[in-house]
Design an enzyme around this catalytic site. Structure first.
Site, mmCIF file in Angstrom:
data_model
loop_
_atom_site.group_PDB
_atom_site.id
_atom_site.type_symbol
_atom_site.label_atom_id
_atom_site.label_comp_id
_atom_site.label_asym_id
_atom_site.label_seq_id
_atom_site.Cartn_x
_atom_site.Cartn_y
_atom_site.Cartn_z
ATOM 1 N N GLY A 37 -41.958 -33.859 14.094
ATOM 2 C CA GLY A 37 -42.396 -34.302 15.424
ATOM 3 C C GLY A 37 -43.891 -34.356 15.663
ATOM 4 O O GLY A 37 -44.329 -34.480 16.807
ATOM 5 N N SER A 38 -44.698 -34.324 14.598
ATOM 6 C CA SER A 38 -46.149 -34.321 14.854
ATOM 7 C C SER A 38 -46.629 -35.654 15.430
ATOM 8 O O SER A 38 -47.565 -35.669 16.241
ATOM 9 C CB SER A 38 -46.935 -33.955 13.592
ATOM 10 O OG SER A 38 -46.919 -34.996 12.656
ATOM 11 N N ASN A 39 -46.010 -36.751 15.051
ATOM 12 C CA ASN A 39 -46.428 -38.033 15.643
ATOM 13 C C ASN A 39 -46.005 -38.131 17.104
ATOM 14 O O ASN A 39 -46.737 -38.682 17.929
ATOM 15 C CB ASN A 39 -45.877 -39.212 14.835
ATOM 16 C CG ASN A 39 -46.755 -39.531 13.634
ATOM 17 O OD1 ASN A 39 -47.856 -40.058 13.798
ATOM 18 N ND2 ASN A 39 -46.283 -39.175 12.444
ATOM 19 N N MET A 84 -35.096 -41.173 10.478
ATOM 20 C CA MET A 84 -34.682 -41.384 9.092
ATOM 21 C C MET A 84 -33.417 -42.223 8.941
ATOM 22 O O MET A 84 -32.676 -42.073 7.987
ATOM 23 C CB MET A 84 -34.478 -40.014 8.408
ATOM 24 C CG MET A 84 -35.718 -39.149 8.413
ATOM 25 S SD MET A 84 -37.132 -39.943 7.609
ATOM 26 C CE MET A 84 -36.656 -39.721 5.895
ATOM 27 N N ARG A 85 -33.178 -43.114 9.891
ATOM 28 C CA ARG A 85 -32.000 -43.970 9.745
ATOM 29 C C ARG A 85 -32.382 -45.398 10.100
ATOM 30 O O ARG A 85 -33.104 -45.624 11.084
ATOM 31 C CB ARG A 85 -30.909 -43.475 10.688
ATOM 32 C CG ARG A 85 -29.588 -44.140 10.421
ATOM 33 C CD ARG A 85 -28.474 -43.586 11.279
ATOM 34 N NE ARG A 85 -27.209 -43.767 10.598
ATOM 35 C CZ ARG A 85 -26.018 -43.569 11.155
ATOM 36 N NH1 ARG A 85 -25.938 -43.143 12.392
ATOM 37 N NH2 ARG A 85 -24.913 -43.775 10.473
ATOM 38 N N LEU A 86 -31.907 -46.342 9.284
ATOM 39 C CA LEU A 86 -32.179 -47.758 9.590
ATOM 40 C C LEU A 86 -31.445 -48.147 10.863
ATOM 41 O O LEU A 86 -30.313 -47.740 11.086
ATOM 42 C CB LEU A 86 -31.639 -48.636 8.455
ATOM 43 C CG LEU A 86 -32.596 -49.056 7.345
ATOM 44 C CD1 LEU A 86 -31.869 -50.011 6.403
ATOM 45 C CD2 LEU A 86 -33.857 -49.687 7.898
ATOM 46 N N ASN A 122 -42.684 -48.540 14.645
ATOM 47 C CA ASN A 122 -42.495 -47.487 13.655
ATOM 48 C C ASN A 122 -43.839 -47.191 13.012
ATOM 49 O O ASN A 122 -44.718 -48.059 12.970
ATOM 50 C CB ASN A 122 -41.511 -47.943 12.576
ATOM 51 C CG ASN A 122 -41.232 -46.856 11.552
ATOM 52 O OD1 ASN A 122 -41.083 -45.676 11.895
ATOM 53 N ND2 ASN A 122 -41.184 -47.220 10.277
ATOM 54 N N HIS A 142 -45.386 -45.779 9.311
ATOM 55 C CA HIS A 142 -44.989 -45.537 7.920
ATOM 56 C C HIS A 142 -46.219 -45.085 7.128
ATOM 57 O O HIS A 142 -47.294 -45.662 7.274
ATOM 58 C CB HIS A 142 -44.412 -46.828 7.318
ATOM 59 C CG HIS A 142 -43.943 -46.628 5.916
ATOM 60 N ND1 HIS A 142 -42.774 -45.956 5.621
ATOM 61 C CD2 HIS A 142 -44.490 -46.968 4.732
ATOM 62 C CE1 HIS A 142 -42.624 -45.908 4.301
ATOM 63 N NE2 HIS A 142 -43.645 -46.510 3.736
HETATM 64 C C1 GRF Z 1 -44.638 -39.415 9.054
HETATM 65 O O1 GRF Z 1 -45.311 -39.322 7.835
HETATM 66 C C2 GRF Z 1 -44.270 -40.833 9.364
HETATM 67 O O2 GRF Z 1 -45.197 -41.761 8.892
HETATM 68 C C3 GRF Z 1 -42.960 -41.003 8.631
HETATM 69 O O3 GRF Z 1 -42.301 -39.773 8.790
HETATM 70 C C4 GRF Z 1 -43.260 -38.745 9.000
HETATM 71 C C5 GRF Z 1 -42.910 -38.069 10.285
HETATM 72 O O4 GRF Z 1 -43.708 -36.941 10.525
HETATM 73 N N1 GRF Z 1 -42.232 -42.138 9.126
HETATM 74 P P1 GRF Z 1 -43.656 -36.226 11.939
HETATM 75 O O5 GRF Z 1 -42.194 -35.855 12.196
HETATM 76 O O6 GRF Z 1 -44.157 -37.204 12.965
HETATM 77 O O7 GRF Z 1 -44.520 -35.027 11.824
#
Ligand code: GRF
Length: 200
Positions: free
Chosen positions: A14-16, A90-92, A107, A109
């Site tokens: 969840g850091s993003n 983590m799911r399409l 998204n 990536h």
């Molecule tokens: C990040 O590296 C993002 O680019 C990828 O999954 C990771 C998620 O990290 N899609 P977080 O859960 O946001 O810390």
């Protein structure tokens, strides 16, 4: 400017999500996170969201992707989300979900797409021997990390980097790039010309 209502889908840390929320609270993104959903009930992102005062719920994945997506769409509509940010989801996603929110699904990536889509992008970059990698924010379509690119940030790969070191530096870049791209999309009208996203 009114604040856009954003739903976040995440499966893990969840850091993003936290970086998006922090940028919104600093006034850098004209938006608010109205709901965080996870397909994994134990995902740390749920607790992290609640600590920040954000509504959060698990909708556990099932083998029936269609009904799972219907449940996600229903919860996001109930919360009146207008945009959806995938943040380590983590799911399409398939047509049911994408049809409900496209093109307002983003998204992030951890590579410079179209290089290294899919899992373990940072490991792929190290093993390929690239000198520069980074991260990409893109609109989501039904493919794997394949939608139109909104923004990218480059990160140099140092000779001594292992996967963890590179992933940590890319993650720092992600936390800057994601809010910046969302803010730009909210502030400026855009059109899609094939794969190319152009701001008007
Ligand atoms: C990040 O590296 C993002 O680019 C990828 O999954 C990771 C998620 O990290 N899609 P977080 O859960 O946001 O810390």
């Amino acid at each position: 400017m009114s604040r856009a209502r954003v739903g976040v889908l995440a499966s893990g840390r969840g850091s993003n999500m936290a970086a998006l929320d922090a940028a919104m609270r600093r006034g850098e993104v004209p938006a608010e996170i109205v709901l965080v959903l996870s397909d994994r009930p134990q995902a740390p992102v749920l607790e992290l969201a609640r600590e920040r005062g954000i509504a959060a719920a698990a909708i556990p994945r099932t083998d029936d992707r269609e009904s799972h997506e219907q449940a996600l769409v229903a919860a996001l509509r109930e919360a009146e989300a207008e945009w959806v940010c995938l943040a380590g989801y983590m799911r399409l996603l398939g047509g049911t979900f994408i049809g409900a929110f496209a093109p307002r699904i983003l998204n992030i990536h951890p590579s410079l797409l179209p290089a290294f889509p899919g899992l373990e992008a940072q490991r792929q970059a190290i093993e390929h021997g690239v000198r520069v990698s980074g991260c990409t924010v893109h609109l989501v379509d039904e493919g794997l990390d394949s939608g139109p690119i909104v923004g990218q940030s480059a990160v140099e790969v140092e000779p001594a980097d292992d996967v963890e070191a590179l992933a940590a530096r890319i993650l720092g870049a992600e936390h800057q790039l994601y809010p910046r791209c969302l803010a730009e999309l909210l502030r400026r009208p855009f059109v899609l010309d094939g794969r190319r996203l152009r701001f008007c």
